[in-house]
Scaffold this motif. Structure first.
Motif, short mmCIF file in Angstrom:
data_model
loop_
_atom_site.label_atom_id
_atom_site.label_comp_id
_atom_site.label_asym_id
_atom_site.label_seq_id
_atom_site.Cartn_x
_atom_site.Cartn_y
_atom_site.Cartn_z
N THR A 456 0.85 -1.19 0.00
CA THR A 456 0.00 0.00 0.00
C THR A 456 0.88 1.24 0.00
O THR A 456 2.09 1.18 0.26
N ASP A 457 0.28 2.41 -0.26
CA ASP A 457 1.04 3.66 -0.24
C ASP A 457 1.69 3.88 1.13
O ASP A 457 2.82 4.36 1.23
N ARG A 460 4.76 1.71 1.51
CA ARG A 460 5.87 2.24 0.71
C ARG A 460 6.48 3.47 1.37
O ARG A 460 7.70 3.67 1.31
N GLN A 461 5.65 4.29 2.01
CA GLN A 461 6.20 5.45 2.73
C GLN A 461 7.10 5.00 3.87
O GLN A 461 8.18 5.56 4.08
N GLU A 494 8.32 5.01 -8.72
CA GLU A 494 7.26 4.86 -7.71
C GLU A 494 6.01 4.19 -8.26
O GLU A 494 4.93 4.77 -8.34
N GLY A 496 5.39 0.89 -7.06
CA GLY A 496 5.07 -0.14 -6.07
C GLY A 496 5.34 -1.54 -6.59
O GLY A 496 5.11 -2.52 -5.90
#
Length: 648
Positions: A456-457, A460-461, A494, A496
């Motif tokens: 998920t975002d 990844r952060q 970016e 993912g």
């Protein structure tokens, strides 16, 4: 037939596809994968059109993986722009993982639909891919039927192949017999390690696959094998120039009457006509070719350059060099001195010194240096000794971390980090709703994540923050201010997923902006092209395009660009233009710098086929480079980092 290959080396006097006694399979070498793929796509298109004129189906055997993607992209373009129809095409794919659901991210069913079938007019019932959903006891029956379907269709008119690092074609691993047919195959460890990039780790990678057999492949009327990148070079050399052996299944293609290898210059680098072209054809004996021949002769005969004799030259196919330049003594001294002049302990130039024979300028004494690092650890892994030397010698060093490297952090490492932040905030009553939500959501997602599911975002952060912190730690260790660490986060990366977006104008603009901000006297960039579809290649393209567009700026007239390699390979000895020696203490310090990247130690997500840790790869490569210089008769150093200057 294929278009004329692009000539990659002006030193050759004839076309690259001319008769070469060392090669047992016709081999076309192209300057890059894109040009090669266009030629193959056009041959396939011509075959499809010819079959349409004859009102016959065109039976294609198709491959998956990174190699054929550019071929499929060109076929799609021809369908859209030139009216190429696939209405008469029937295709049979080589293989599929087992077990594998067709809608899985790694499914070859899905790959073929996304890369080709969904974009052309091939009828839905005209393409076949081995079924990865079968019960194990049904596979043998399916495999027999798959071969029968190919036979009933009239046999394969054209078979497209890639090649594995161990020589496998399809999933016919070393040991496969020449009379093998479609079957269930246990995958070799090296194959699984290479595929683990797509599956997020070796433990999640299937152990089996259904594959067409060697006999099934050799039954095609035409076979074309694709290979890109220097990692494929050794196995290509074995298949093309070696003996037919089950240890390199691609070598079976020597027995096919209409097979062709289509490769780029990197994949061709171990072929005799590339490694020692003077043995197969007349060459232009310019200085680079002279240096290449003398170092090759020295290493082959295991004699230092200064001990080579006229007889050594005459007996080993280099007599023309003597005829042009005179006796061996003079040639030896010239090449020896050229190699000696590449060695410097002053990568930023030595102040108050004659720089006539040095790889870098003495002035300006204190340079602004911009080191581009594709991933957050490439700077320390690939040129950590030079990085440290530049800082110690007083240069203003900046690092541009081009990508976040977030997909290369293991899930359990990210979960540990996310839990720590949540627990820390809770214990000390820190209230930051949005930050807490991100880490809580990341932790929840990681706990519930299924194999092959995308991050998920929020995850990844978190993973990006881990790698950013490690990069900052390395900068502090080396001794550069953290504000000199620039996290570029190029958009192409970016996604993912392992597969990235193409290089965009935004990527180039971000790169240009950083160069303009620093106004460097030196740029270091990763020239590692082992994987032409990989992150390093895209990052290099961004840097070189930015440099070209800024070339009219005054500050760029005093900027030199140096290229370093990655953790797996080094420049060939005759290519090296700057070699920075390292003492035992400096090697140890570089190792400690690499250790700052804790998420990349003790089990890297994308280990590949090389089981060594990054510090081991780097040290062994650096020691090997120093060893080559020593074998050629130069001073013995503990290790060396090597660079080639890019001149545009």
């Amino acid at each position: 037939m294929l278009a004329e290959p692009v000539l990659p080396d002006a030193a050759f006097s004839g076309p690259l596809q001319s008769a070469i006694t060392y090669e047992k399979i016709p081999t076309h070498i192209y300057a890059d994968a894109k040009a090669a793929s266009r030629a193959v796509a056009h041959e396939i298109a011509a075959l499809i059109r010819q079959k349409q004129k004859e009102k016959k189906p065109c039976i294609l055997g198709l491959a998956t993986g990174s190699s054929p993607k550019t071929v499929y992209a060109e076929l799609i373009r021809m369908h859209r722009e030139e009216g190429l129809s696939f209405h008469n095409v029937v295709s049979f794919n080589l293989d599929e993982y087992f077990p594998m659901e067709p809608d899985s991210l790694q499914s070859y069913w899905r790959f073929m639909r996304e890369q080709l079938f969904d974009h052309v007019d091939i009828p839905a019932g005209n393409y076949y891919v081995p079924d990865g959903t079968l019960r194990a006891d049904k596979v043998a029956e399916f495999a027999k039927h798959y071969d029968q379907q190919i036979a009933e269709a009239g046999g394969l008119d054209f078979q497209l192949l890639g090649i594995g690092g161990n020589g496998h074609i399809g999933f016919n691993e070393p040991g496969s017999l020449i009379n093998s047919h479609t079957r269930l195959m246990m995958l070799d460890h090296s194959t699984r390690a290479a595929a683990s990039v797509d599956f997020g780790g070796l433990s999640r990678t299937p152990r089996k696959a259904i594959t067409m057999g060697i006999a099934s492949i050799l039954g095609a009327k035409r076979v074309v094998l694709l290979a890109w990148g220097e990692r494929k070079a050794p196995v290509i050399q074995g298949a093309v120039e070696g003996t037919v052996t089950e240890t390199n299944p691609a070598s079976y293609l020597q027995t096919h009457p209409n097979a062709l290898f289509v490769i780029d210059t990197a994949a061709a680098s171990e072929l005799t006509r590339m490694k020692a072209p003077w043995l197969v054809d007349s060459v232009v004996w310019d200085n680079p070719m002279k240096k290449k021949a003398v170092t090759y002769l020295s290493l082959t005969l295991e004699k230092p350059i200064l001990k080579l004799t006229d007889r050594d030259y005459n007996d080993n196919g280099v007599s023309d060099l003597l005829a042009q330049y005179g006796q061996a003594y003079d040639i030896n001294i010239d090449v020896f001195n050229q190699l000696q002049h590449t060695i410097t302990g002053w990568p930023g130039g030595k102040p108050n010194a004659d720089d006539t024979n040095r790889p870098e300028r003495a002035l300006p004494t204190h340079k602004r240096v911009l080191l581009f690092s594709p991933h957050p650890d490439d700077d320390i892994i690939s040129m950590g000794g030079t990085f440290q030397r530049l800082v110690d010698q007083g240069h203003e060093v900046h690092v541009g971390y081009q990508t976040s490297g977030n997909i290369a952090v293991a899930d359990d490492e990210a979960l540990r980090f996310a839990d720590y932040v949540v627990d820390f905030n809770t214990r000390f009553g820190i209230k930051s709703p949005e930050a807490t939500r991100i880490f809580q959501d990341a932790a929840t997602s990681l706990r519930n994540k299924k194999d092959s599911e995308m991050d998920t975002d929020e995850v990844r952060q978190v993973k990006g923050l881990i790698r950013m912190g490690e990069a900052k730690s390395t900068c502090r260790f080396v001794g550069i201010p953290v504000e000199h660490a620039h996290f570029m986060n190029l958009p192409f990366y970016e996604t993912g997923k392992v597969e990235k977006k193409p290089l965009s104008e935004e990527d180039i603009k971000i790169t240009m902006d950083l160069i303009e901000k620093i106004k460097p006297h030196q740029i270091y960039a990763a020239g590692d092209l082992a994987d032409p579809h990989g992150t390093h290649k895209v990052c290099l393209d961004a840097v070189l395009e930015a440099v070209k567009r800024l070339s009219h700026k005054n500050f760029m007239k005093d900027c030199w660009v140096w290229l370093y390699r990655g953790a797996w390979a080094e420049w060939d000895i005759h290519e090296i233009e700057m070699a920075v020696p390292m003492s035992p203490d400096q090697v140890t310090k570089k190792r400690l710098g690499i250790f700052k990247h804790q998420s990349q130690k003790d089990g890297v997500v994308y280990q590949g086929t090389d089981s060594r840790e990054f510090w081991q790869r780097a040290e062994e490569r650096n020691r090997a480079t120093a060893g080559l210089y020593n074998r050629l008769g130069l001073a013995e150093y503990e290790a060396m980092e090597a660079f080639v200057r890019w001149k545009g």
